[in-house]
Scaffold this motif. Structure first.
Motif, PDB file in Angstrom:
ATOM      1  N   THR A 140       0.880   5.558  15.731  1.00 11.42           N
ATOM      2  CA  THR A 140       2.070   5.102  15.021  1.00 11.42           C
ATOM      3  C   THR A 140       1.653   4.347  13.761  1.00 11.42           C
ATOM      4  O   THR A 140       0.728   3.535  13.797  1.00 11.42           O
ATOM      5  CB  THR A 140       2.905   4.164  15.911  1.00 11.42           C
ATOM      6  N   VAL A 141       2.344   4.602  12.666  1.00  8.35           N
ATOM      7  CA  VAL A 141       2.079   3.890  11.417  1.00  8.35           C
ATOM      8  C   VAL A 141       3.212   2.905  11.165  1.00  8.35           C
ATOM      9  O   VAL A 141       4.391   3.280  11.196  1.00  8.35           O
ATOM     10  CB  VAL A 141       1.948   4.853  10.228  1.00  8.35           C
ATOM     11  N   VAL A 142       2.861   1.639  10.941  1.00  5.95           N
ATOM     12  CA  VAL A 142       3.848   0.608  10.616  1.00  5.95           C
ATOM     13  C   VAL A 142       3.380  -0.157   9.384  1.00  5.95           C
ATOM     14  O   VAL A 142       2.194  -0.167   9.060  1.00  5.95           O
ATOM     15  CB  VAL A 142       4.068  -0.372  11.795  1.00  5.95           C
TER      16      VAL A 142
ATOM     17  N   GLU B   7     -10.802   9.732  10.445  1.00  6.86           N
ATOM     18  CA  GLU B   7      -9.901  10.876  10.450  1.00  6.86           C
ATOM     19  C   GLU B   7      -8.457  10.463  10.183  1.00  6.86           C
ATOM     20  O   GLU B   7      -7.625  11.291   9.815  1.00  6.86           O
ATOM     21  CB  GLU B   7      -9.963  11.601  11.802  1.00  6.86           C
ATOM     22  N   VAL B   8      -8.163   9.181  10.383  1.00  9.10           N
ATOM     23  CA  VAL B   8      -6.798   8.685  10.231  1.00  9.10           C
ATOM     24  C   VAL B   8      -6.611   7.921   8.926  1.00  9.10           C
ATOM     25  O   VAL B   8      -5.574   8.035   8.267  1.00  9.10           O
ATOM     26  CB  VAL B   8      -6.416   7.793  11.434  1.00  9.10           C
TER      27      VAL B   8
ATOM     28  N   GLN C  91       0.813  -1.208   0.000  1.00  5.43           N
ATOM     29  CA  GLN C  91       0.000   0.000   0.000  1.00  5.43           C
ATOM     30  C   GLN C  91       0.853   1.268   0.000  1.00  5.43           C
ATOM     31  O   GLN C  91       1.950   1.302   0.553  1.00  5.43           O
ATOM     32  CB  GLN C  91      -0.915   0.016   1.233  1.00  5.43           C
ATOM     33  N   SER C  92       0.301   2.314  -0.593  1.00  4.58           N
ATOM     34  CA  SER C  92       0.941   3.620  -0.574  1.00  4.58           C
ATOM     35  C   SER C  92       0.655   4.305   0.756  1.00  4.58           C
ATOM     36  O   SER C  92      -0.502   4.435   1.155  1.00  4.58           O
ATOM     37  CB  SER C  92       0.404   4.491  -1.718  1.00  4.58           C
ATOM     38  N   LEU C  93       1.713   4.741   1.433  1.00  5.36           N
ATOM     39  CA  LEU C  93       1.549   5.383   2.733  1.00  5.36           C
ATOM     40  C   LEU C  93       0.672   6.625   2.636  1.00  5.36           C
ATOM     41  O   LEU C  93      -0.273   6.799   3.413  1.00  5.36           O
ATOM     42  CB  LEU C  93       2.923   5.748   3.296  1.00  5.36           C
TER      43      LEU C  93
ATOM     44  N   ASP D 284      -3.900   9.518   6.613  1.00 12.91           N
ATOM     45  CA  ASP D 284      -3.887  10.970   6.772  1.00 12.91           C
ATOM     46  C   ASP D 284      -2.843  11.292   7.834  1.00 12.91           C
ATOM     47  O   ASP D 284      -3.062  11.059   9.031  1.00 12.91           O
ATOM     48  CB  ASP D 284      -5.269  11.464   7.191  1.00 12.91           C
ATOM     49  N   ALA D 285      -1.683  11.792   7.398  1.00  8.87           N
ATOM     50  CA  ALA D 285      -0.557  11.993   8.314  1.00  8.87           C
ATOM     51  C   ALA D 285      -0.915  12.946   9.449  1.00  8.87           C
ATOM     52  O   ALA D 285      -0.530  12.717  10.605  1.00  8.87           O
ATOM     53  CB  ALA D 285       0.651  12.516   7.536  1.00  8.87           C
ATOM     54  N   GLU D 286      -1.644  14.007   9.140  1.00 13.09           N
ATOM     55  CA  GLU D 286      -2.017  14.961  10.174  1.00 13.09           C
ATOM     56  C   GLU D 286      -2.970  14.327  11.177  1.00 13.09           C
ATOM     57  O   GLU D 286      -2.851  14.523  12.387  1.00 13.09           O
ATOM     58  CB  GLU D 286      -2.664  16.196   9.549  1.00 13.09           C
TER      59      GLU D 286
END
Length: 351
Positions: free
Chosen positions: A167-169, A271-272, A150-152, A157-159
């Motif tokens: 945390t994103v892994v 939202e994430v 997958q594309s990060l 949504d980084a914000e």
């Protein structure tokens, strides 16, 4: 040669056969299924007798279907299930009961360490240094786990992730993004030898490895089924998603892991995660919030009780011995977490 296959939601079909000069000989189909009329079983055996040993499950199923007498009825078994059982016999597949299953339930771990433990433990199974293992995860922090391909930026949504302290892994298996909150999520991994799924297609192996879960959910009053390829669904909505990774070293192994929604903050999730209309278009719903229906509402049980019942169902079917991650396995996983799974190079490898 002996092959067994439990039809998801159905019965056990068993095939005993020999292979001679590239053809099936002495084929005997049996099991706890129902079949009318009685002579239909002879027709099934006859259809498989002499079939090419390299025929795939679909071709074998077609032979069975064509040979069934008019008005024949199969209950708890399908021609496709019989074809799969034949392929498992030819592949000399192992059965669940042939293995010494181990259970690992650890204290809460950081997201990157969970990713690393999956890779390390499954590699250990592939190399024959660890028995097949069921691992129950506990999360030390909220996370989004994205699939290997997958594309990060397209998925997260980084914000929104920063605002909620998430945390994103990235995991080593494919599939979609999972929204994780400690206490609201039930996650488990199966690290199994390749021989357990020999003769199964990639798609069939998903339902096969989680048939015990569907049974356990049924005992909790939840009627669930596999929605291809990798969702566990109910009439009220999706409750879990599965993903797999093949490890090819040694004798080979399969990592099969599942995240189940016990409870969920749907507003925070949206939202994430960036869940687009195209992804929802084949799910029969226009809203990501309506896709997921948590186990808390469907069972009325506490999270720990749901986990205990899942473990109990597995133990009742296949046996399960308490185990732990070894010091060596943990050291390797901690190093892998630092050098791979916690690095921006890995997490953003597909930007």
């Amino acid at each position: 040669m002996h092959g067994e296959y439990k039809v998801p939601g159905g019965k056990l079909v068993v095939v005993d056969l020999e292979e001679e000069a590239g053809a099936l000989r002495g084929v005997r189909v049996s099991g706890d299924f129902f079949l009318e009329p009685d002579e239909a079983l002879d027709a099934v055996n006859g259809a498989l007798e002499g079939a090419p040993a390299d025929a795939d499950a679909a071709a074998l199923a077609a032979r069975v279907s064509a040979a069934l007498p008019p008005g024949a009825h199969l209950f708890g078994v399908t021609p496709e299930g019989i074809g799969i059982a034949v392929r498992r016999a030819l592949a000399q597949a192992t059965e669940w009961a042939a293995h010494d299953w181990r259970l690992i339930r650890t204290a809460p771990q950081e997201p990157a360490l969970h990713m690393a433990l999956d890779e390390v433990l499954t590699t250990e199974v592939a190399e024959g240094r660890r028995p097949p293992t069921l691992r129950i995860w506990e999360w030390a922090a909220p996370a989004v786990v994205i699939g290997s391909f997958q594309s990060l930026r397209n998925e997260v949504d980084a914000e929104g992730a920063r605002r909620h302290g998430i945390t994103v892994v990235r995991r080593i298996s494919g599939g979609g993004a999972m929204f994780i909150e400690p206490g609201n999520t039930i996650t488990y991994s199966l690290s199994v030898p390749q021989s357990l799924v020999s003769g199964l297609s990639f798609a069939d192996s998903y339902a096969y490895l989680d048939d015990w879960v569907l049974g356990a959910l049924g005992e909790m009053g939840v009627r669930a089924w596999y929605q291809p390829l990798n969702d566990i669904a109910t009439e009220a909505g999706k409750i879990a998603g599965a993903a797999q990774k093949r490890i090819v070293s040694g004798g080979g192994a399969v990592l099969h892991h599942v995240t189940m929604a016990y409870d969920i903050d749907a507003d925070k999730m949206t939202e994430v995660l960036r869940i687009g209309r195209e992804k929802l278009s084949d799910k029969g719903t226009a809203s990501a919030k309506k896709r997921v229906d948590p186990l808390r509402r469907q069972t009325g049980l506490g999270r720990e009780e749901v986990i205990d019942r899942l473990v109990g169902a597995f133990r009742g079917r296949y046996g399960l011995t308490e185990d732990a991650v070894t010091d060596e396995e943990l050291a390797r996983a901690e190093q892998l977490a630092r050098t791979k799974f916690a690095t921006p190079e890995w997490t953003a490898r597909v930007p």
